[in-house]
Design an enzyme around this catalytic site. Structure first.
Site, short mmCIF file in Angstrom:
data_model
loop_
_atom_site.label_atom_id
_atom_site.label_comp_id
_atom_site.label_asym_id
_atom_site.label_seq_id
_atom_site.Cartn_x
_atom_site.Cartn_y
_atom_site.Cartn_z
N SER A 176 -21.36 -26.42 33.85
CA SER A 176 -22.71 -27.00 33.64
C SER A 176 -22.62 -28.51 33.73
O SER A 176 -21.65 -29.10 33.23
CB SER A 176 -23.27 -26.65 32.25
N TYR A 180 -31.49 -28.78 29.83
CA TYR A 180 -30.15 -28.50 29.31
C TYR A 180 -30.23 -27.71 28.00
O TYR A 180 -29.59 -26.67 27.85
CB TYR A 180 -29.42 -29.83 29.09
N TYR A 213 -25.61 -9.41 25.76
CA TYR A 213 -24.48 -8.66 26.35
C TYR A 213 -23.58 -8.10 25.25
O TYR A 213 -23.00 -7.03 25.40
CB TYR A 213 -23.67 -9.55 27.32
#
Ligand code: UDP
Length: 322
Positions: free
Chosen positions: A88, A158, A172
């Site tokens: 990132s 961000y 997840y």
């Protein structure tokens, strides 16, 4: 909760994938993993990373580099035990210039990296950030503070991408049983930062080494707490090897104002630069300091390197670059 089918094979050489592996922190992490006996595959598209950060690893049989944008499907035909998702842009001027890439890597990139971990039965660590706390109303910041983020401000690309990334990581974990870790990284500095990345450490050091004015934003009353990269990477390694799924702040709790930091840079470099005041960027957090109680308790970690020592190493690195 569903249980992930495979778990990291605890036998043989551990195999790690580091997204953002040519970046400031990703490349320091790759170095540490290699030292601790891992095989490392680093993935980076060089948007903010650079080949210079990993050039010293060329020829190392335990290191492999793949140039790829991690928002695209990640295909690897080898076993993987650990996925470290560091890709990132991370400096305010980088993510202001690259807002869409920043949002894509935090969302689609995190999705792809989680998909890789799920498919390989690997443990997954998300490099999250103190920015998820926004301009915090709780001080120092504990992990159970939910934050104060302006969703439409210039930093939101961000902050919200990382908040989404944390949520996706938890989804997840809950839906697929992926074994996850979340580190919230506070201001970190050290060699391999880009001189022109706009962050306060390279900005002030670069200015001081050229005897140019030190640009303090606002009145310099806003606070930050600076952690040396080697301390940070050790904390993150311990988090991955721990058994906690809770988010953990990693950073240095010694807090100072930006003006005090400017004076410290002048003292250490001996520069004759003047301090000049420039407008404070919109939504610049007024105060930031990690509460590291959780890291101390769960990881037996706390930073060891004093600011003067870390800055001396960082200044040495930048001397060749200015
Ligand atoms: N800052 C500054 N002068 C500069 C660059 C940054 O005064 O040339 C300030 C900035 O406004 C912020 C602090 O230093 O309050 C840390 O900024 P940085 O960009 O390093 O990261 P942030 O902590 O805001 O993500």
């Amino acid at each position: 909760m569903p249980v992930q089918k495979k778990r990291p094979a605890k036998v043989g050489q551990p195999k790690s994938v580091v997204t953002g592996g040519a970046g400031f922190l990703g490349s320091h992490l790759a170095d540490l993993l290699l030292k601790r006996g891992h095989k490392v595959i680093a993935i980076d598209n060089f948007v903010t990373g650079t080949v210079d950060n990993i050039a010293h690893l060329g020829g190392n049989p335990n290191f492999k580099f793949i140039q790829q944008d991690v928002t695209e499907f990640i295909f690897l035909d080898v076993p993987v035990d650990y996925v470290w998702h560091f890709a990132s842009p991370a400096s305010p001027i980088d993510y202001l210039e690259l807002p869409i890439q920043t949002m894509k890597v935090g969302s689609l990139g995190t999705h792809k990296a989680l998909g890789l971990a799920k498919q390989k039965g690997a443990r997954f660590l998300l490099a999250s950030t103190s920015e998820i706390y926004g301009d915090p109303l709780v001080h120092p910041q504990t992990e159970d503070y939910w934050g104060n983020v302006n969703t439409i401000g210039p930093r939101s690309c961000y902050d919200e991408a990382k908040r989404f990334a944390e949520a996706m990581t938890m989804a997840y974990h809950r839906a697929h049983g992926v074994d996850i870790r979340i580190v919230r990284i506070f201001n970190t500095y050290g060699p391999r930062m880009r001189l022109n990345d706009g962050r306060v450490v390279p900005a002030f050091i670069g200015q001081a080494l050229k005897n140019k004015p030190i640009t303090v934003f606002g009145e310099g009353k806003q606070t930050r707490s600076f952690c040396y990269c080697a301390d940070l990477i050790e904390g993150i390694y311990r988090l991955m090897m721990s058994s906690t799924n809770l988010p953990v702040n990693i950073g240095n709790p010694i807090e100072m104002t930006v003006l005090e930091f400017a004076r410290e840079i002048l003292r250490i470099t001996g520069a004759r630069s003047k301090i000049v005041f420039k407008p404070l960027p919109q939504d610049d957090p007024k105060q930031r300091r990690p509460d590291i109680t959780r890291a101390k308790k769960l990881l037996r970690w706390e930073p060891k390197i004093h600011l003067a020592e870390g800055l001396a190493k960082t200044i040495d690195y930048f001397r060749d670059k200015v």
